[in-house]
Design a protein around this motif. Structure first.
Motif, PDB file in Angstrom:
ATOM      1  N   VAL A 757       0.871  -1.170   0.000  1.00  0.00           N
ATOM      2  CA  VAL A 757       0.000   0.000   0.000  1.00  0.00           C
ATOM      3  C   VAL A 757       0.908   1.220   0.000  1.00  0.00           C
ATOM      4  CG1 VAL A 757      -1.743   1.312   1.216  1.00  0.00           C
ATOM      5  CG2 VAL A 757      -1.841  -1.179   1.240  1.00  0.00           C
ATOM      6  N   ALA A 758       0.796   2.081  -1.032  1.00  0.00           N
ATOM      7  CA  ALA A 758       1.745   3.178  -1.150  1.00  0.00           C
ATOM      8  C   ALA A 758       1.170   4.330  -1.941  1.00  0.00           C
ATOM      9  CB  ALA A 758       3.027   2.687  -1.807  1.00  0.00           C
ATOM     10  N   VAL A 759       1.747   5.498  -1.705  1.00  0.00           N
ATOM     11  CA  VAL A 759       1.478   6.679  -2.528  1.00  0.00           C
ATOM     12  C   VAL A 759       2.648   6.816  -3.490  1.00  0.00           C
ATOM     13  CG1 VAL A 759       1.135   9.167  -2.564  1.00  0.00           C
ATOM     14  CG2 VAL A 759       0.206   7.802  -0.673  1.00  0.00           C
ATOM     15  N   VAL A 760       2.390   6.791  -4.782  1.00  0.00           N
ATOM     16  CA  VAL A 760       3.424   6.827  -5.817  1.00  0.00           C
ATOM     17  C   VAL A 760       3.357   8.175  -6.527  1.00  0.00           C
ATOM     18  CG1 VAL A 760       4.290   5.725  -7.910  1.00  0.00           C
ATOM     19  CG2 VAL A 760       3.252   4.338  -6.107  1.00  0.00           C
ATOM     20  N   GLU A 761       4.467   8.861  -6.553  1.00  0.00           N
ATOM     21  CA  GLU A 761       4.473  10.202  -7.157  1.00  0.00           C
ATOM     22  C   GLU A 761       4.447  10.149  -8.675  1.00  0.00           C
ATOM     23  OE1 GLU A 761       7.639  12.565  -5.712  1.00  0.00           O
ATOM     24  OE2 GLU A 761       7.013  12.472  -3.622  1.00  0.00           O
ATOM     25  N   ASN A 762       5.233   9.244  -9.264  1.00  0.00           N
ATOM     26  CA  ASN A 762       5.318   9.164 -10.729  1.00  0.00           C
ATOM     27  C   ASN A 762       5.129   7.723 -11.168  1.00  0.00           C
ATOM     28  OD1 ASN A 762       6.122  11.973 -11.346  1.00  0.00           O
ATOM     29  ND2 ASN A 762       7.926  11.438 -10.141  1.00  0.00           N
ATOM     30  N   GLY A 763       4.868   7.580 -12.450  1.00  0.00           N
ATOM     31  CA  GLY A 763       4.787   6.240 -12.999  1.00  0.00           C
ATOM     32  C   GLY A 763       3.369   5.840 -13.357  1.00  0.00           C
ATOM     33  N   LYS A 835      -6.641  14.128   1.244  1.00  0.00           N
ATOM     34  CA  LYS A 835      -6.982  12.928   2.008  1.00  0.00           C
ATOM     35  C   LYS A 835      -6.207  11.687   1.538  1.00  0.00           C
ATOM     36  CE  LYS A 835     -10.259  14.886   4.516  1.00  0.00           C
ATOM     37  NZ  LYS A 835     -11.662  14.575   4.288  1.00  0.00           N
ATOM     38  N   VAL A 836      -5.158  11.894   0.744  1.00  0.00           N
ATOM     39  CA  VAL A 836      -4.427  10.749   0.188  1.00  0.00           C
ATOM     40  C   VAL A 836      -3.789   9.907   1.299  1.00  0.00           C
ATOM     41  CG1 VAL A 836      -2.451  10.079  -1.217  1.00  0.00           C
ATOM     42  CG2 VAL A 836      -4.038  11.800  -2.062  1.00  0.00           C
ATOM     43  N   GLU A 837      -3.116  10.551   2.251  1.00  0.00           N
ATOM     44  CA  GLU A 837      -2.454   9.805   3.332  1.00  0.00           C
ATOM     45  C   GLU A 837      -3.479   9.066   4.192  1.00  0.00           C
ATOM     46  OE1 GLU A 837       0.646   9.085   4.022  1.00  0.00           O
ATOM     47  OE2 GLU A 837       1.324  10.143   2.224  1.00  0.00           O
ATOM     48  N   GLU A 838      -4.605   9.705   4.457  1.00  0.00           N
ATOM     49  CA  GLU A 838      -5.679   9.057   5.223  1.00  0.00           C
ATOM     50  C   GLU A 838      -6.186   7.818   4.503  1.00  0.00           C
ATOM     51  OE1 GLU A 838     -10.272  10.044   6.576  1.00  0.00           O
ATOM     52  OE2 GLU A 838      -8.875  11.733   6.305  1.00  0.00           O
ATOM     53  N   ALA A 839      -6.317   7.935   3.181  1.00  0.00           N
ATOM     54  CA  ALA A 839      -6.772   6.798   2.384  1.00  0.00           C
ATOM     55  C   ALA A 839      -5.749   5.664   2.409  1.00  0.00           C
ATOM     56  CB  ALA A 839      -7.035   7.246   0.948  1.00  0.00           C
ATOM     57  N   LYS A 840      -4.485   6.025   2.373  1.00  0.00           N
ATOM     58  CA  LYS A 840      -3.410   5.019   2.411  1.00  0.00           C
ATOM     59  C   LYS A 840      -3.487   4.209   3.712  1.00  0.00           C
ATOM     60  CE  LYS A 840       1.563   4.864   3.169  1.00  0.00           C
ATOM     61  NZ  LYS A 840       2.770   5.670   3.319  1.00  0.00           N
TER      62      LYS A 840
END
Length: 851
Positions: A757-763, A835-840
């Motif tokens: 489970v991660a937040v990806v900046e690019n790709g 809310k991205v971090e909360e979703a993560k």
């Protein structure tokens, strides 16, 4: 007996001028089609123009009643005498003879020329028209004259204006054949058939309903040719006469199926609609989505649907045209002259409809099975919108089952779809014709056009009109109105050529001519007075300023038509044109887009005709001689016995009333700037020549210099290729960079399952998920990416009890979004990047709880 010829010759012998049938498209913004014989005489009856030298006329007028107020379309095929197209015989008196002679002529023609038995004839008159009753009593037993009220025996042109009582002649088809409760004189049965209506225009109705007697009452009559032919041939249905029977027999042959009492309606619909569509096409009306073109499409599609019912599955109408030509082509030569064009257009439109009719019929039948009383408005609209079924076609299919459409719902959906073409007629948008034209013609006569040989002329101002076409003595400085010159060099808009502009000059003032148009034969120019007052009676120098460039474009249009026929074939026909000082537009019939090679070939041919320096020749010839010379006529135009023919050697020979260059070399050069589609089977070419061609080439050179400067390469093609290669290389570099995103963090092992489970900046999230699934035996992965103001989420699952679709549905709402997918793959979007971090965190907790 040739009844049409017999009728016209009879009234010629009574001093009437025989007038040819006017076009189906009338010069009247209030009418969709010519729907009666009196239409072309309407301005005479209303007083808009003076009475002609011969106040007696007779005609056989082609009429269409399939749109607007007079619409017989839904009745065709279900009655013995309704038609979309029919011929109306008529005789007219413009303030000359009245009731006595009109009745005498009618009785003589019916009983002597047609030899109809007197004991089969009945007459009706208006309740209050004792004069007509007394006159008729001298010809027929009074017991056979019946009186009726306004509903049956009073005619009016509108709520106000000319009107009067009328008298109708009926033919008794026999009690032995018709004996229903409605088969009596005045009933709705078919026994007593109306064949001729004599209108006695003797009143003028005012706005308050008062009837004032006209000083010179007139006569307007109408007799249905199809009905008379049926009576003379002893048949009780128009479709059983020689006007229709050969077409029905040809349909039987093509369908390999005999007409029966159950299916005869379909054969009659096809026979009738063949006539209407063929004549409309022959006069330049083309298939489309608005106004007249849409009515044409409705008629054709109704015929095709009935063809479908009797077994046709591919275009068939064109195969019937030769039979129609045998019946009517001798009198209406436009059918013969445009035979190939008509066949081509019919086939193209049929083919379009046949491609969707199976699907449409399936949808119709499916809904029909669920219909008890009212057919769904939504389905009716879908049939219209998706499958091309006009509403009246759906209603027609429901008629036999006594069902109706939910029109309220259909209209609601139609109104909501603003882009959809409206079936209702919008009017032509023509300028008002409610001016003082009659007075002008009576006072001054028709003014003379001298512009074929002069672009400047010393003219006298015969009359001035204000902006509402009301005559005035002067036009003050700063005002706009209309000027009538005794002899004018200004060409009035017609035949695709725009009207001239220019100026009126003298020592006192200058007035600008902004446009030139024709009104009831008068050549009038719109004038804006710059300084001083313009007065009636003054002499001015009339100067045309745009003529030469218009002439170049008009002549180039003639050459273009010839070139198109050479490249695309003789079946190419003109479908419209526009020529002004800056460009030309030419519409022509052709089933598909031209190729680049064809466009270049046409352009080269026209330029070669220009380079040859072909002299132009203009002459007036008898129409038959002009046709024998090979002159091309314009669709929908009405020509007299003598026509103006414009020729450039044998390269181009056309009927034309426009202005032209003396030699093709005067055109300069010719460039096609665009080729596009107008409608099914009609293409459009836009082109420039003369000064516009010079401007066009200068603009291209300027753009080329600008491109060379931007790419820093004198060889533009080579420079563009290098740029494309650089772009291609950069794209590859970006793809590599995106695919080399570092491995996501938060990789955990829960039991025997890898969880990411991660937040990806690019790709590319989808590619990352796919790659990890391919490299891992048991995997649950959810990635988030925030870009600008949007959030993207991708989830995947392999050999786990976590379903990716459910995972996504739980997490997406946190970022203000939604989505879903399969158990092994799902994706979603959101719009709250905060809310991205909360979703993560929530996604990781979900994985732990469900593994």
């Amino acid at each position: 007996m040739d009844i049409r010829k017999e009728y016209l010759e009879f009234f010629r012998s009574k001093g009437h001028e025989v007038i040819s049938s006017m076009p189906l498209v009338p010069d009247d913004p209030t009418l969709m089609f010519t729907n009666a014989g009196m239409v072309q005489f309407k301005d005479i009856f209303t007083g808009a123009v003076p009475t002609p030298k011969n106040p007696r006329a007779t005609s056989c007028q082609l009429c269409v009643r399939a749109g607007g107020k007079h619409n017989d379309l839904e009745n065709v095929g279900y009655t013995a005498r309704h038609h979309t197209l029919f011929e109306m015989l008529g005789n007219f008196s413009f303030g000359d003879y009245f009731k006595k002679d009109a009745i005498a002529y009618a009785w003589e023609f019916v009983t002597v020329n047609l030899a109809l038995p007197k004991d089969k004839l009945w007459v009706t008159v208006h309740n209050d028209d004792n004069e007509a009753f007394e006159i008729w009593s001298k010809h027929i037993d009074p017991s056979r004259i019946m009186k009726f009220g306004d509903k049956d025996n009073f005619w009016s042109m509108g709520d106000t204006g000319a009107c009067g009582p009328c008298s109708e002649i009926f033919y008794d088809q026999g009690e032995e054949h018709f004996n229903s409760s409605e088969d009596y004189m005045g009933g709705d049965g078919d026994r007593f058939l109306e064949i001729w209506n004599l209108v006695f225009m003797q009143y003028e109705r005012t706005a308050n309903g008062k009837l004032n007697s006209l000083p010179k009452p007139s006569i307007d009559t109408g007799m249905g040719l199809e009905r008379v032919i049926a009576i003379k041939e002893g048949v009780f249905n128009n479709f059983d006469s020689s006007n229709f029977k050969p077409i029905i027999e040809k349909i039987e042959e093509l369908a390999n199926k005999k007409a029966t009492s159950e299916n005869i309606g379909s054969y009659r619909v096809i026979a009738d609609h063949l006539r209407a569509t063929s004549f409309m096409l022959s006069q330049g009306i083309l298939f489309g989505n608005e106004g007249r073109p849409y009515v044409l499409r409705r008629i054709l599609r109704r015929a095709v649907r009935h063809g479908y019912l009797i077994g046709f599955r591919k275009p068939f109408m064109a195969q019937l045209l030769d039979t129609l030509i045998k019946i009517m082509g001798g009198h209406y030569t436009e059918l013969v002259e445009n035979k190939n064009f008509i066949k081509e257009q019919l086939t193209l439109e049929e083919d379009r409809f046949f491609k969707t009719i199976d699907l449409g019929m399936s949808l119709f039948n499916e809904e029909l099975a669920n219909t008890k009383e009212i057919f769904s408005g939504e389905i009716a609209f879908k049939l219209y919108d998706t499958y091309g079924f006009p509403l009246d076609l759906t209603e027609d299919m429901l008629r036999d089952r006594n069902l109706k459409v939910d029109l309220a719902k259909f209209d609601e959906l139609m109104n909501a779809q603003k882009a959809m073409a409206k079936a209702a007629w919008k009017g032509s948008g023509d300028a008002s014709n409610d001016g003082d034209f009659k007075q002008l013609i009576e006072k001054y006569g028709i003014n003379e056009f001298v512009g074929y040989t002069n672009i400047t002329y010393k003219s006298k101002i015969v009359a001035l009109l204000d902006e509402h076409f009301k005559e005035v003595k002067t036009l003050e400085a700063g005002t706009t109105g209309w000027v009538m010159l005794d002899k004018t060099p200004f060409y009035a808009t017609s035949g695709g050529q725009t009207g001239d502009i220019g100026a009126l000059e003298d020592n006192k003032h200058v007035a600008i001519i902004e446009e030139t148009s024709k009104f009831h034969g008068l050549n009038l120019s719109k004038v804006k007075v710059e300084n001083s007052t313009l007065a009636q009676g003054e002499s001015v120098d009339a100067v045309v300023v745009n003529r030469y460039e218009i002439a170049k474009h008009h002549s180039a249009t003639h050459l273009l038509q010839s070139a198109l026929k050479m490249v695309l074939g003789e079946s190419v026909s003109q479908a419209g044109s526009l020529n002004d000082a800056n460009r030309l537009r030419f519409d022509f019939t052709y089933p598909k887009a031209m190729t680049t090679e064809q466009i270049e070939e046409v352009e080269d041919l026209v330029n070669s005709m220009i380079a040859r320096g072909i002299s132009g020749n203009i002459e007036e010839l008898p129409i038959d001689e002009a046709k024998n010379k090979g002159a091309i006529a314009m669709f929908g135009e009405k020509y007299g016995d003598v026509v103006r023919v414009v020729s450039f050697s044998d390269v181009s020979v056309e009927f034309c009333g426009g202005t032209h260059v003396r030699n093709t070399a005067d055109i300069g050069s010719f460039y096609i700037v665009k080729e596009s589609g107008v409608s099914a089977g009609v293409r459009r070419i836009e082109a420039v020549c003369g000064a516009s061609a010079i401007k066009y080439t200068k603009e291209i050179i300027s753009k080329m210099n600008e491109i060379q400067a931007e790419i820093k390469n004198s060889d533009v093609i080579s420079g563009i290729k290098k740029l494309k290669e650089q772009i291609k290389d950069l794209k590859k570099e970006i793809e590599v960079a995106l695919s080399q995103t570092s491995a996501p963090i938060n990789e955990e092992i829960i039991g025997d399952t890898k969880v990411v489970v991660a937040v990806v900046e690019n790709g590319d999230l989808k590619k990352i998920v796919d790659d990890m699934k391919n490299a891992t035996e048991k995997l649950a992965i959810l990635l988030l990416q925030a870009k600008d103001d949007k959030v993207m989420i991708v989830a995947g699952s392999k050999n786990t009890n976590i379903k990716a679709g459910d995972w996504i549905k739980n997490i997406a709402p946190i970022v203000g979004g939604g989505g879903g997918g399969r158990p092994d793959f799902a994706q979603a979007g959101g719009k709250d990047v905060t809310k991205v971090e909360e979703a993560k965190i929530a996604a990781l907790n979900y994985a732990k709880e469900n593994l």
